[in-house]
Scaffold this motif. Structure first.
Motif, PDB file in Angstrom:
ATOM      1  N   VAL A 429       0.827  -1.207   0.000  1.00  0.00           N
ATOM      2  CA  VAL A 429       0.000   0.000   0.000  1.00  0.00           C
ATOM      3  C   VAL A 429       0.861   1.255   0.000  1.00  0.00           C
ATOM      4  CG1 VAL A 429      -1.803   1.262   1.232  1.00  0.00           C
ATOM      5  CG2 VAL A 429      -1.857  -1.234   1.187  1.00  0.00           C
ATOM      6  N   ARG A 430       1.981   1.211   0.712  1.00  0.00           N
ATOM      7  CA  ARG A 430       2.854   2.387   0.759  1.00  0.00           C
ATOM      8  C   ARG A 430       3.388   2.712  -0.630  1.00  0.00           C
ATOM      9  NH1 ARG A 430       6.887   0.639   3.999  1.00  0.00           N
ATOM     10  NH2 ARG A 430       5.804   1.252   5.906  1.00  0.00           N
ATOM     11  N   GLN A 431       3.769   1.699  -1.393  1.00  0.00           N
ATOM     12  CA  GLN A 431       4.266   1.937  -2.744  1.00  0.00           C
ATOM     13  C   GLN A 431       3.160   2.480  -3.642  1.00  0.00           C
ATOM     14  OE1 GLN A 431       5.432  -1.560  -4.911  1.00  0.00           O
ATOM     15  NE2 GLN A 431       6.661  -0.421  -6.403  1.00  0.00           N
ATOM     16  N   LEU A 432       1.963   1.913  -3.545  1.00  0.00           N
ATOM     17  CA  LEU A 432       0.841   2.412  -4.343  1.00  0.00           C
ATOM     18  C   LEU A 432       0.550   3.871  -4.015  1.00  0.00           C
ATOM     19  CD1 LEU A 432      -1.591   2.078  -6.222  1.00  0.00           C
ATOM     20  CD2 LEU A 432      -2.855   1.120  -4.285  1.00  0.00           C
ATOM     21  N   GLU A 433       0.587   4.214  -2.742  1.00  0.00           N
ATOM     22  CA  GLU A 433       0.339   5.589  -2.321  1.00  0.00           C
ATOM     23  C   GLU A 433       1.355   6.538  -2.959  1.00  0.00           C
ATOM     24  OE1 GLU A 433      -0.122   8.110   1.876  1.00  0.00           O
ATOM     25  OE2 GLU A 433       0.631   6.049   1.881  1.00  0.00           O
ATOM     26  N   ASN A 434       2.620   6.161  -2.929  1.00  0.00           N
ATOM     27  CA  ASN A 434       3.663   7.010  -3.513  1.00  0.00           C
ATOM     28  C   ASN A 434       3.509   7.131  -5.022  1.00  0.00           C
ATOM     29  OD1 ASN A 434       4.760   7.303  -0.966  1.00  0.00           O
ATOM     30  ND2 ASN A 434       6.241   5.651  -1.226  1.00  0.00           N
ATOM     31  N   VAL A 435       3.132   6.039  -5.683  1.00  0.00           N
ATOM     32  CA  VAL A 435       2.968   6.058  -7.133  1.00  0.00           C
ATOM     33  C   VAL A 435       1.830   6.990  -7.533  1.00  0.00           C
ATOM     34  CG1 VAL A 435       2.153   4.661  -9.082  1.00  0.00           C
ATOM     35  CG2 VAL A 435       4.024   3.837  -7.648  1.00  0.00           C
ATOM     36  N   ILE A 436       0.720   6.931  -6.813  1.00  0.00           N
ATOM     37  CA  ILE A 436      -0.419   7.795  -7.156  1.00  0.00           C
ATOM     38  C   ILE A 436      -0.074   9.259  -6.927  1.00  0.00           C
ATOM     39  CG2 ILE A 436      -2.820   8.343  -6.640  1.00  0.00           C
ATOM     40  CD1 ILE A 436      -2.353   5.682  -8.118  1.00  0.00           C
ATOM     41  N   GLU A 437       0.644   9.555  -5.861  1.00  0.00           N
ATOM     42  CA  GLU A 437       1.025  10.951  -5.632  1.00  0.00           C
ATOM     43  C   GLU A 437       1.950  11.442  -6.746  1.00  0.00           C
ATOM     44  OE1 GLU A 437       2.440  13.919  -2.044  1.00  0.00           O
ATOM     45  OE2 GLU A 437       2.976  11.793  -1.907  1.00  0.00           O
ATOM     46  N   ARG A 438       2.877  10.591  -7.148  1.00  0.00           N
ATOM     47  CA  ARG A 438       3.778  10.974  -8.247  1.00  0.00           C
ATOM     48  C   ARG A 438       2.987  11.206  -9.531  1.00  0.00           C
ATOM     49  NH1 ARG A 438       7.782   6.468  -9.978  1.00  0.00           N
ATOM     50  NH2 ARG A 438       7.894   6.350  -7.705  1.00  0.00           N
ATOM     51  N   ALA A 439       2.007  10.334  -9.804  1.00  0.00           N
ATOM     52  CA  ALA A 439       1.211  10.478 -11.020  1.00  0.00           C
ATOM     53  C   ALA A 439       0.398  11.766 -10.993  1.00  0.00           C
ATOM     54  CB  ALA A 439       0.282   9.271 -11.176  1.00  0.00           C
ATOM     55  N   VAL A 440      -0.154  12.111  -9.834  1.00  0.00           N
ATOM     56  CA  VAL A 440      -0.939  13.349  -9.715  1.00  0.00           C
ATOM     57  C   VAL A 440      -0.067  14.567 -10.016  1.00  0.00           C
ATOM     58  CG1 VAL A 440      -2.109  14.857  -8.061  1.00  0.00           C
ATOM     59  CG2 VAL A 440      -2.673  12.426  -8.135  1.00  0.00           C
ATOM     60  N   LEU A 441       1.172  14.546  -9.534  1.00  0.00           N
ATOM     61  CA  LEU A 441       2.046  15.715  -9.659  1.00  0.00           C
ATOM     62  C   LEU A 441       2.753  15.798 -11.011  1.00  0.00           C
ATOM     63  CD1 LEU A 441       3.621  15.709  -6.075  1.00  0.00           C
ATOM     64  CD2 LEU A 441       1.829  17.214  -6.958  1.00  0.00           C
ATOM     65  N   THR A 442       2.839  14.686 -11.720  1.00  0.00           N
ATOM     66  CA  THR A 442       3.631  14.703 -12.964  1.00  0.00           C
ATOM     67  C   THR A 442       2.799  14.637 -14.236  1.00  0.00           C
ATOM     68  OG1 THR A 442       3.924  12.292 -12.854  1.00  0.00           O
ATOM     69  CG2 THR A 442       5.633  13.654 -11.841  1.00  0.00           C
ATOM     70  N   CYS A 443       1.515  14.237 -14.148  1.00  0.00           N
ATOM     71  CA  CYS A 443       0.731  14.175 -15.384  1.00  0.00           C
ATOM     72  C   CYS A 443       0.505  15.593 -15.916  1.00  0.00           C
ATOM     73  CB  CYS A 443      -0.596  13.449 -15.159  1.00  0.00           C
ATOM     74  SG  CYS A 443      -1.778  14.355 -14.155  1.00  0.00           S
ATOM     75  N   MET A 444       0.563  15.759 -17.224  1.00  0.00           N
ATOM     76  CA  MET A 444       0.601  17.081 -17.821  1.00  0.00           C
ATOM     77  C   MET A 444      -0.790  17.648 -18.124  1.00  0.00           C
ATOM     78  SD  MET A 444       3.769  17.544 -17.695  1.00  0.00           S
ATOM     79  CE  MET A 444       3.831  19.105 -18.562  1.00  0.00           C
ATOM     80  N   ASP A 445      -1.738  16.799 -18.468  1.00  0.00           N
ATOM     81  CA  ASP A 445      -3.040  17.305 -18.916  1.00  0.00           C
ATOM     82  C   ASP A 445      -4.172  16.987 -17.955  1.00  0.00           C
ATOM     83  OD1 ASP A 445      -3.041  14.617 -19.277  1.00  0.00           O
ATOM     84  OD2 ASP A 445      -3.587  14.649 -21.411  1.00  0.00           O
ATOM     85  N   GLY A 446      -3.844  16.622 -16.722  1.00  0.00           N
ATOM     86  CA  GLY A 446      -4.878  16.342 -15.730  1.00  0.00           C
ATOM     87  C   GLY A 446      -5.503  14.973 -15.844  1.00  0.00           C
ATOM     88  N   VAL A 447      -4.927  14.107 -16.676  1.00  0.00           N
ATOM     89  CA  VAL A 447      -5.468  12.763 -16.856  1.00  0.00           C
ATOM     90  C   VAL A 447      -4.346  11.742 -16.681  1.00  0.00           C
ATOM     91  CG1 VAL A 447      -6.616  11.147 -18.429  1.00  0.00           C
ATOM     92  CG2 VAL A 447      -7.256  13.569 -18.432  1.00  0.00           C
TER      93      VAL A 447
END
Length: 534
Positions: A429-447
């Motif tokens: 779960v800790r890894q999934l949490e970090n991955v989702i936060e990274r995806a939220v901060l790095t995706c360019m078009d909000g998707v």
């Protein structure tokens, strides 16, 4: 009753017999009361009232066994004072009433003054009419088992026959038995619903996003149900599971579901504090106990007094401190470093480890007696890869949380959740949490679409499992590719179909073996079979 039989059963004949009319009135009113039998006290009281007012069967009482003393006591009565009701208790087999309950046979006492077994315990003889008084007691039965006694007084000189009264009382006793049975069923069901509602309320209060222990899979539900069952006890709990599964969150949930919820919840990581400082952190010290101890300091155990102490990574606690912790569990006292007296403490201890403590005991790294003390209630948190469907749920939860935290409005696009579900998540779960936060901060078009997740998960798959599991954990027995590293995450391509079918054929349809031969996890293979519609 005999006159009715001779006169016939026509309605006209029945209406000409006042005795018959009174009995019918009693039965009709009882039938109405059965429909309102949830109010047991009122229903039985009114039935006993009908017997007195219409048939002259006075001072009716229903005696039931007391669950504490085992004696027969008056539970329902009509025409008795409170003191008479209080006096009406009998041992099984004692007096006329006790004998009826014990034998299941009717007792018809035509003259209470000439019956030695009639005790006159509840109603003093002087309060009854100064003429011949009879006493009738019939058993109340359910499934051929006697569950109570219905008893009444009546004057012997009345024109109604004893046989007629006895027939009526048998019907009334059967009716009261049904009312009691319905009430018992309702009470049992209500108790089940109250327990279930309390459990669901505890789940809502302690299982939600505040503590992060979320999941709908049967594996995590089983653990949460166990945790709630033992939460309100004083037993020590040992939580096991891989790193990142949420052991501290589960410990906090157990604390919040217990009666200690308003008291401190104190955490300490035994692996994160140097051995030389860990004893002071746990037990505290007095001023001048060692160099640098310029003032007295209470330890974590004392800070958790009245509440819960959570010892994470208990497997890394030094042997010397293990013996002192054992003493705390046994004596419920602590002695600060440099202190001269024992200090009593009331603390519940919850421990957690990713290690196999039984192996640590066998290797002499952990005390056997302490292991038994800590392992009273073992709870094992399953790895995220073993919680079918929970990865999607957690991903949505983390997406919502990080959108709120970072002021974003990111959404999942096509293929993202499928990639998340197919990944092995060695960091749980800790890894999934970090991955989702990274995806939220790095995706360019909000998707966050499948391509974004492919990029992130390809990077994650390069990390070998040893980064998530400590090197001193006992070696795994498996020797396949999964034992050495996390399999790389690869997007699904249509040209894989032939290779997958060939592997399945070669392995006689065994998907686990086929996955190993292809360098995939079984989950990744199942995902590809589903996507390629094989």
């Amino acid at each position: 009753m005999h006159a009715i039989t001779e006169a016939g059963n026509t309605p006209a004949a029945a209406s000409e017999d006042p005795q018959r009319d009174q009995e019918i009135t009693v039965f009709l009113e009882m039938a109405k009361l059965i429909g309102r039998s949830l109010d047991t006290e009122n229903a039985i009281h009114r039935i006993l009232g009908l017997l007195s007012q219409l048939l002259g069967l006075n001072r009716g009482r229903v005696l039931l066994p007391d669950p504490v003393s085992g004696k027969l006591i008056i539970r329902h009565a009509y025409g008795l004072t409170e003191s008479e009701i209080a006096r009406g208790h009998y041992n099984l087999g004692e007096g006329v009433t006790g004998r009826v309950f014990k034998t299941g046979q009717v007792a018809l006492i035509q003259d209470i003054d000439n019956e030695p077994e009639y005790l006159a315990r509840a109603v003093d003889r002087s309060t009854l009419p100064q003429e011949t008084v009879a006493y009738i007691a019939v058993p109340i039965q359910r499934d051929r088992q006697v569950v109570g006694v219905l008893a009444v007084h009546r004057l012997r000189r009345r024109q109604r026959s004893f046989h007629a009264d006895l027939d009526v009382l048998r019907v009334v006793a059967a009716t009261i038995g049904q009312i009691l049975h319905i009430n018992t069923l309702v009470a049992e069901r209500t108790a089940e619903l109250v327990t279930e509602n309390r459990y669901l309320k505890n789940v809502l209060d302690t299982q939600g996003s505040v503590y992060g222990v979320l999941g709908e899979s049967s594996a995590i539900r089983h653990v949460l149900k166990q945790a709630h069952r033992v939460a309100d006890t004083q037993a020590t709990v040992l939580i096991t599971g891989e790193s990142g599964t949420g052991k501290e969150k589960l410990a906090r949930m157990v604390h919040m579901a217990s009666q200690r919820r308003d008291m401190p919840f104190v955490c300490i990581n035994c692996a994160a504090i140097p051995e030389s400082l860990l004893e002071s952190e746990l037990f505290g010290h007095e001023k001048g106990a060692f160099t640098g101890a310029s003032h007295a300091k209470p330890g974590k155990i004392a800070q958790a007094d009245g509440g819960t102490l959570f010892l994470d990574e208990i497997g890394d606690m030094p042997l010397e401190l293990q013996s002192k912790l054992l003493r705390v569990l046994q004596e419920r006292t602590i002695q600060p470093i440099g202190g001269m007296k024992e200090i009593p403490v009331d603390v519940r201890i919850i421990t957690a480890t990713h290690q196999n403590l039984q192996d640590a005991v066998n290797q002499g790294r952990f005390r056997l007696d302490l292991f038994y003390r800590l392992n009273v209630i073992p709870l094992h948190l399953p790895a995220l890869r073993d919680r079918a469907g929970d990865a999607r749920l957690l991903a949505r939860y983390f997406l919502s949380r990080f959108n709120h935290r970072h002021g974003c409005s990111v959404v999942f696009g096509d293929g993202a959740l499928e990639r998340i579900e197919a990944f092995d998540w060695p960091g749980n779960v800790r890894q999934l949490e970090n991955v989702i936060e990274r995806a939220v901060l790095t995706c360019m078009d909000g998707v966050i679409d499948g391509a974004v997740m492919d990029t992130i998960l390809n990077s994650e798959s390069r990390v070998v499992r040893s980064a998530f599991e400590p090197t001193h954990e006992p070696a795994r027995s498996d020797t396949g590719p999964r034992a050495q590293s996390v399999r790389p995450y690869l997007p699904v391509h249509e040209n894989e179909a032939d290779r997958i079918l060939e592997a399945l054929k070669r392995c006689a349809g065994n998907k686990t073996r086929a996955a190993l031969s292809l360098g995939l996890t079984p989950r990744q293979l199942r995902y590809r079979i589903q996507k390629l519609e094989l």
